[in-house]
Design a protein around this motif. Structure first.
Motif, PDB file in Angstrom:
ATOM      1  N   ALA A  59       0.840  -1.191   0.000  1.00  0.00           N
ATOM      2  CA  ALA A  59       0.000   0.000   0.000  1.00  0.00           C
ATOM      3  C   ALA A  59       0.877   1.244   0.000  1.00  0.00           C
ATOM      4  CB  ALA A  59      -0.900   0.000   1.227  1.00  0.00           C
ATOM      5  N   PRO A  60       0.546   2.251  -0.818  1.00  0.00           N
ATOM      6  CA  PRO A  60       1.365   3.453  -0.869  1.00  0.00           C
ATOM      7  C   PRO A  60       1.319   4.203   0.443  1.00  0.00           C
ATOM      8  CG  PRO A  60      -0.708   3.777  -2.047  1.00  0.00           C
ATOM      9  CD  PRO A  60      -0.627   2.328  -1.692  1.00  0.00           C
ATOM     10  N   ALA A  61       2.419   4.887   0.747  1.00  0.00           N
ATOM     11  CA  ALA A  61       2.477   5.667   1.984  1.00  0.00           C
ATOM     12  C   ALA A  61       1.504   6.833   1.910  1.00  0.00           C
ATOM     13  CB  ALA A  61       3.901   6.171   2.196  1.00  0.00           C
ATOM     14  N   ALA A  62       0.905   7.158   3.057  1.00  0.00           N
ATOM     15  CA  ALA A  62      -0.059   8.249   3.113  1.00  0.00           C
ATOM     16  C   ALA A  62       0.575   9.461   3.767  1.00  0.00           C
ATOM     17  CB  ALA A  62      -1.294   7.809   3.897  1.00  0.00           C
ATOM     18  N   SER A  63       0.152  10.642   3.336  1.00  0.00           N
ATOM     19  CA  SER A  63       0.612  11.879   3.952  1.00  0.00           C
ATOM     20  C   SER A  63      -0.592  12.771   4.203  1.00  0.00           C
ATOM     21  CB  SER A  63       1.627  12.595   3.049  1.00  0.00           C
ATOM     22  OG  SER A  63       1.019  12.959   1.817  1.00  0.00           O
ATOM     23  N   LEU A  64      -0.495  13.590   5.237  1.00  0.00           N
ATOM     24  CA  LEU A  64      -1.578  14.496   5.605  1.00  0.00           C
ATOM     25  C   LEU A  64      -1.129  15.934   5.454  1.00  0.00           C
ATOM     26  CD1 LEU A  64      -3.304  13.131   8.844  1.00  0.00           C
ATOM     27  CD2 LEU A  64      -4.225  13.192   6.544  1.00  0.00           C
ATOM     28  N   GLU A  65      -2.048  16.783   4.998  1.00  0.00           N
ATOM     29  CA  GLU A  65      -1.787  18.216   4.965  1.00  0.00           C
ATOM     30  C   GLU A  65      -2.942  18.932   5.646  1.00  0.00           C
ATOM     31  OE1 GLU A  65      -1.426  19.150   0.843  1.00  0.00           O
ATOM     32  OE2 GLU A  65      -3.584  19.060   0.448  1.00  0.00           O
TER      33      GLU A  65
END
Length: 298
Positions: A25-31
């Protein structure tokens, strides 16, 4: 097929394809998208413990911990940042006999979930139960009480509530011990069951949950640090027949970064998954009702 269901199905099928292909699963990032401090003049305004937004984030339902439900529309700027919360209606929730619920033991409303059929599900602490409302002004439909799970004491009952299809998922605020997992209780056809357990880290308490349009289960947690204020955390995971899988921590806030975040709604804003959270001001002048939004990018 409703928009929210179709998006959830699409995300779920995409996850299955990745798994079958052996692709991690691709890494997730938050903004951080924005924050908004909300105020109201009505004496019942405040103490918000749960929030539900529609599929495009333009309309809301919010629940107080004194058995009041508010609903209305959200004004956003061109960047999608909240600029106003417009209340269209408010209801004082009733018991199954049509009597308005008092604050306290029988009226401590904490969790909110709205099904695709528009029916409203609410969990209560104190007198631990889940009630169904066909509309905000209707009397509660009496349902089978939930089984007692470890940690479900007064003021620590079924705090987090989410719905997927026709199945309610509920997580108690506490689990009995800091090293003991949170149970995931399910409710369908007036029957209670379990969908596994969620790992618990010391100090963190479960306060809200939602299923995102990607099919993942999102859990909001809180840590109260005394004079240092509140810290919050969001985790997500896939709920499978073997229990939660692929858990990841998406967000951990600093103490005093935000107020007492206690409600969570997950939706898609056209650019990514949006997390909308609302704080419980405990009806105290030193605290505030704050809406905080983040965008998740996978």
């Amino acid at each position: 097929m409703p928009i929210r269901r179709s998006r959830a199905l699409g995300g779920f099928l995409f996850s299955l394809l990745l798994t079958a292909a052996g692709v991690p699963a691709p890494a997730a990032s938050l903004e951080h998208v924005g924050s908004f401090v909300w105020s109201g003049d009505d004496e019942s305004f405040g103490g918000f413990s749960a929030i539900e937004l529609n599929a495009d984030g333009s309309r809301f339902h919010v629940l107080t911990d004194r058995a009041h439900l508010y609903w209305g529309s959200i004004e956003r700027d061109s960047q999608g940042v909240i600029r106003a919360m417009n209340v269209a209606g408010r209801a004082h929730l009733k018991d199954s006999k049509g009597i308005p619920l008092p604050p306290g033991y029988t009226g401590d409303s904490e969790g909110l979930a709205i099904g695709e059929d528009g029916r409203i599900w609410i969990s209560f602490e104190g007198l631990d139960r889940v009630a169904r409302y066909d509309d905000p002004d209707a009397s509660a439909t009496a349902l089978r009480p939930p089984p007692k799970a470890q940690g479900m004491w007064i003021n620590s009952g079924l705090e987090a509530l989410a719905i997927r299809g026709d199945t309610i998922h509920a997580v108690p605020e506490r689990s009995g011990r800091e090293d003991q997992p949170f149970p995931i209780l399910t409710f369908r056809d007036n029957t209670w069951g379990r969908a596994g357990e969620i790992r618990r880290d010391p100090r963190w308490l479960a306060v809200a949950a939602d299923f995102g349009p990607d099919g993942w289960f999102y859990l909001l947690e809180r840590d109260f640090r005394g004079i240092l204020g509140f810290a919050s955390r969001v985790r997500r995971m896939r709920l499978t027949e073997d229990g939660p899988q692929d858990e990841e921590i998406l967000l951990t806030t600093r103490p005093l970064q935000y107020d007492n975040l206690e409600g969570l709604s997950v939706w898609h804003d056209g650019q990514g998954i949006r997390l909308t959270m609302i704080s419980d001001d405990n009806f105290l002048a030193l605290q505030r009702t704050e809406l905080v939004e983040y965008r998740l990018r996978d």
